[in-house]
Design a protein around this motif. Sequence first.
Motif, PDB file in Angstrom:
ATOM      1  N   VAL A 151       0.837  -1.194   0.000  1.00 36.97           N
ATOM      2  CA  VAL A 151       0.000   0.000   0.000  1.00 36.97           C
ATOM      3  C   VAL A 151       0.876   1.249   0.000  1.00 36.97           C
ATOM      4  O   VAL A 151       1.810   1.364   0.795  1.00 36.97           O
ATOM      5  N   ALA A 152       0.556   2.184  -0.870  1.00 41.13           N
ATOM      6  CA  ALA A 152       1.293   3.441  -0.929  1.00 41.13           C
ATOM      7  C   ALA A 152       0.961   4.298   0.283  1.00 41.13           C
ATOM      8  O   ALA A 152      -0.163   4.288   0.785  1.00 41.13           O
ATOM      9  N   GLU A 153       1.938   5.021   0.760  1.00 39.92           N
ATOM     10  CA  GLU A 153       1.729   5.953   1.868  1.00 39.92           C
ATOM     11  C   GLU A 153       1.145   7.263   1.334  1.00 39.92           C
ATOM     12  O   GLU A 153       1.441   7.661   0.210  1.00 39.92           O
ATOM     13  N   PRO A 154       0.334   7.945   2.129  1.00 41.77           N
ATOM     14  CA  PRO A 154      -0.179   7.520   3.430  1.00 41.77           C
ATOM     15  C   PRO A 154      -1.279   6.476   3.261  1.00 41.77           C
ATOM     16  O   PRO A 154      -2.031   6.512   2.273  1.00 41.77           O
ATOM     17  N   VAL A 155      -1.363   5.560   4.209  1.00 42.16           N
ATOM     18  CA  VAL A 155      -2.350   4.488   4.133  1.00 42.16           C
ATOM     19  C   VAL A 155      -3.739   5.074   4.358  1.00 42.16           C
ATOM     20  O   VAL A 155      -3.991   5.787   5.332  1.00 42.16           O
ATOM     21  N   SER A 156      -4.632   4.786   3.440  1.00 42.86           N
ATOM     22  CA  SER A 156      -6.003   5.276   3.511  1.00 42.86           C
ATOM     23  C   SER A 156      -6.892   4.267   2.809  1.00 42.86           C
ATOM     24  O   SER A 156      -6.414   3.335   2.157  1.00 42.86           O
ATOM     25  N   THR A 157      -8.198   4.461   2.934  1.00 45.16           N
ATOM     26  CA  THR A 157      -9.122   3.593   2.200  1.00 45.16           C
ATOM     27  C   THR A 157      -8.808   3.632   0.713  1.00 45.16           C
ATOM     28  O   THR A 157      -8.794   2.594   0.042  1.00 45.16           O
ATOM     29  N   GLU A 158      -8.527   4.811   0.193  1.00 47.87           N
ATOM     30  CA  GLU A 158      -8.247   4.956  -1.232  1.00 47.87           C
ATOM     31  C   GLU A 158      -6.988   4.194  -1.637  1.00 47.87           C
ATOM     32  O   GLU A 158      -6.965   3.511  -2.670  1.00 47.87           O
ATOM     33  N   SER A 159      -5.926   4.293  -0.842  1.00 50.91           N
ATOM     34  CA  SER A 159      -4.679   3.615  -1.209  1.00 50.91           C
ATOM     35  C   SER A 159      -4.803   2.105  -1.067  1.00 50.91           C
ATOM     36  O   SER A 159      -4.184   1.337  -1.817  1.00 50.91           O
ATOM     37  N   VAL A 160      -5.628   1.642  -0.121  1.00 47.18           N
ATOM     38  CA  VAL A 160      -5.871   0.201   0.031  1.00 47.18           C
ATOM     39  C   VAL A 160      -6.634  -0.325  -1.184  1.00 47.18           C
ATOM     40  O   VAL A 160      -6.286  -1.367  -1.752  1.00 47.18           O
ATOM     41  N   ILE A 161      -7.663   0.386  -1.594  1.00 47.70           N
ATOM     42  CA  ILE A 161      -8.442  -0.033  -2.766  1.00 47.70           C
ATOM     43  C   ILE A 161      -7.563  -0.030  -4.008  1.00 47.70           C
ATOM     44  O   ILE A 161      -7.647  -0.946  -4.842  1.00 47.70           O
ATOM     45  N   ASP A 162      -6.706   0.979  -4.141  1.00 49.19           N
ATOM     46  CA  ASP A 162      -5.797   1.031  -5.286  1.00 49.19           C
ATOM     47  C   ASP A 162      -4.897  -0.207  -5.312  1.00 49.19           C
ATOM     48  O   ASP A 162      -4.669  -0.793  -6.378  1.00 49.19           O
ATOM     49  N   ALA A 163      -4.388  -0.604  -4.147  1.00 48.98           N
ATOM     50  CA  ALA A 163      -3.516  -1.783  -4.074  1.00 48.98           C
ATOM     51  C   ALA A 163      -4.283  -3.044  -4.447  1.00 48.98           C
ATOM     52  O   ALA A 163      -3.760  -3.911  -5.171  1.00 48.98           O
ATOM     53  N   LEU A 164      -5.497  -3.173  -3.964  1.00 52.22           N
ATOM     54  CA  LEU A 164      -6.310  -4.345  -4.297  1.00 52.22           C
ATOM     55  C   LEU A 164      -6.585  -4.412  -5.788  1.00 52.22           C
ATOM     56  O   LEU A 164      -6.393  -5.454  -6.431  1.00 52.22           O
ATOM     57  N   ARG A 165      -7.027  -3.304  -6.361  1.00 49.93           N
ATOM     58  CA  ARG A 165      -7.374  -3.295  -7.776  1.00 49.93           C
ATOM     59  C   ARG A 165      -6.155  -3.536  -8.669  1.00 49.93           C
ATOM     60  O   ARG A 165      -6.272  -4.119  -9.751  1.00 49.93           O
ATOM     61  N   ALA A 166      -4.986  -3.105  -8.206  1.00 46.25           N
ATOM     62  CA  ALA A 166      -3.758  -3.312  -8.975  1.00 46.25           C
ATOM     63  C   ALA A 166      -3.166  -4.700  -8.769  1.00 46.25           C
ATOM     64  O   ALA A 166      -2.171  -5.043  -9.411  1.00 46.25           O
ATOM     65  N   GLY A 167      -3.767  -5.484  -7.880  1.00 46.32           N
ATOM     66  CA  GLY A 167      -3.251  -6.826  -7.621  1.00 46.32           C
ATOM     67  C   GLY A 167      -2.013  -6.851  -6.752  1.00 46.32           C
ATOM     68  O   GLY A 167      -1.286  -7.853  -6.738  1.00 46.32           O
ATOM     69  N   ARG A 168      -1.784  -5.778  -5.993  1.00 43.00           N
ATOM     70  CA  ARG A 168      -0.603  -5.721  -5.128  1.00 43.00           C
ATOM     71  C   ARG A 168      -0.935  -6.323  -3.757  1.00 43.00           C
ATOM     72  O   ARG A 168      -0.921  -5.662  -2.741  1.00 43.00           O
ATOM     73  N   PHE A 169      -1.280  -7.592  -3.764  1.00 40.73           N
ATOM     74  CA  PHE A 169      -1.584  -8.285  -2.515  1.00 40.73           C
ATOM     75  C   PHE A 169      -1.315  -9.768  -2.693  1.00 40.73           C
ATOM     76  O   PHE A 169      -1.256 -10.286  -3.817  1.00 40.73           O
ATOM     77  N   ARG A 170      -1.149 -10.433  -1.557  1.00 44.23           N
ATOM     78  CA  ARG A 170      -0.960 -11.879  -1.556  1.00 44.23           C
ATOM     79  C   ARG A 170      -1.703 -12.472  -0.379  1.00 44.23           C
ATOM     80  O   ARG A 170      -1.601 -11.978   0.746  1.00 44.23           O
ATOM     81  N   ALA A 171      -2.493 -13.518  -0.645  1.00 39.34           N
ATOM     82  CA  ALA A 171      -3.191 -14.221   0.428  1.00 39.34           C
ATOM     83  C   ALA A 171      -2.215 -15.180   1.095  1.00 39.34           C
ATOM     84  O   ALA A 171      -1.560 -15.980   0.412  1.00 39.34           O
ATOM     85  N   GLU A 172      -2.131 -15.095   2.416  1.00 43.16           N
ATOM     86  CA  GLU A 172      -1.176 -15.920   3.151  1.00 43.16           C
ATOM     87  C   GLU A 172      -1.854 -16.681   4.285  1.00 43.16           C
ATOM     88  O   GLU A 172      -2.867 -16.246   4.835  1.00 43.16           O
ATOM     89  N   ALA A 173      -1.246 -17.808   4.620  1.00 41.80           N
ATOM     90  CA  ALA A 173      -1.592 -18.584   5.820  1.00 41.80           C
ATOM     91  C   ALA A 173      -0.288 -18.995   6.470  1.00 41.80           C
ATOM     92  O   ALA A 173       0.623 -19.473   5.782  1.00 41.80           O
ATOM     93  N   PHE A 174      -0.189 -18.781   7.746  1.00 43.02           N
ATOM     94  CA  PHE A 174       1.039 -19.098   8.477  1.00 43.02           C
ATOM     95  C   PHE A 174       2.250 -18.392   7.871  1.00 43.02           C
ATOM     96  O   PHE A 174       3.374 -18.890   7.925  1.00 43.02           O
ATOM     97  N   GLY A 175       2.020 -17.235   7.242  1.00 49.06           N
ATOM     98  CA  GLY A 175       3.109 -16.448   6.708  1.00 49.06           C
ATOM     99  C   GLY A 175       3.597 -16.834   5.328  1.00 49.06           C
ATOM    100  O   GLY A 175       4.565 -16.257   4.835  1.00 49.06           O
ATOM    101  N   VAL A 176       2.936 -17.795   4.678  1.00 45.22           N
ATOM    102  CA  VAL A 176       3.320 -18.184   3.316  1.00 45.22           C
ATOM    103  C   VAL A 176       2.078 -18.177   2.436  1.00 45.22           C
ATOM    104  O   VAL A 176       0.946 -18.163   2.925  1.00 45.22           O
ATOM    105  N   SER A 177       2.264 -18.203   1.121  1.00 40.66           N
ATOM    106  CA  SER A 177       1.143 -18.135   0.194  1.00 40.66           C
ATOM    107  C   SER A 177       0.155 -19.274   0.434  1.00 40.66           C
ATOM    108  O   SER A 177       0.545 -20.434   0.606  1.00 40.66           O
ATOM    109  N   VAL A 178      -1.131 -18.933   0.398  1.00 39.59           N
ATOM    110  CA  VAL A 178      -2.150 -19.969   0.599  1.00 39.59           C
ATOM    111  C   VAL A 178      -2.098 -21.013  -0.514  1.00 39.59           C
ATOM    112  O   VAL A 178      -2.544 -22.155  -0.309  1.00 39.59           O
ATOM    113  N   LEU A 179      -1.585 -20.644  -1.668  1.00 43.59           N
ATOM    114  CA  LEU A 179      -1.540 -21.591  -2.777  1.00 43.59           C
ATOM    115  C   LEU A 179      -0.646 -22.779  -2.474  1.00 43.59           C
ATOM    116  O   LEU A 179      -0.816 -23.856  -3.063  1.00 43.59           O
TER     117      LEU A 179
END
Length: 214
Positions: A151-179
């Motif tokens: 997420v780009a600073e400053p962290v806000s609802t807008e910057s979180v949504i931007d990160a999600l829409r851009a695919g800048r996220f990874r789903a994790e379990a126990f600190g590693v990719s869920v895949l």
Amino acid sequence: MVLTAEHDRGFDSERWDAYRQACADASVPGLLFVPGMEYEDAESLVHVPVWGSDVPFLGAGRPTTDLLRDAKANNAFTVFAHPTRRNARSSFRSEWAPFLDAVEVWNRHYDGIAPYPEGRRFAEEHGLRAFAALDFHTRRQFFPLALVLEVAEPVSTESVIDALRAGRFRAEAFGVSVLRFTGGLAGPALRSSEWLRRRVRGPVRRVQRTFGRD
């Protein structure tokens, strides 16, 4: 940060605005509540969580195709939720894929302590990113599942949504990719554990109720 998603039942535009304001009021430095809405079709079979920085209430109980088109028209981030719930995956339509960003491959409430085993294949087949959620209803859903966002600073609802829409996220379990838990050695091991958990949870809960514990 916490991504929240209330069910659309009982909501209207006024209640949606109040909910968004409540999330803003509850947010403090270091903890941001990002409001979303989990939309469902008239049969409550297909559920689609939607997050957006400036998305109006899109209406309850709408056909999924119409809902997805309106969500994308508002630059929202959309997820095909818990495919295993009531076999929702069998109702999936390929024409939805261009309007979706992700699919839940692990939902703690419905999948338990093991991911949807076909989640990776489903995501790859339809060009969707893997998503994970606690679907937090009670303390039983506490589990080390998380979305790690860039997420780009400053962290806000807008910057979180931007990160999600851009695919800048990874789903994790126990600190590693869920895949990693959809196959290999870890996948069958977790699924066996989940099978055992489901077999014993009924008797365990009956004992807890007998002795006044939840």
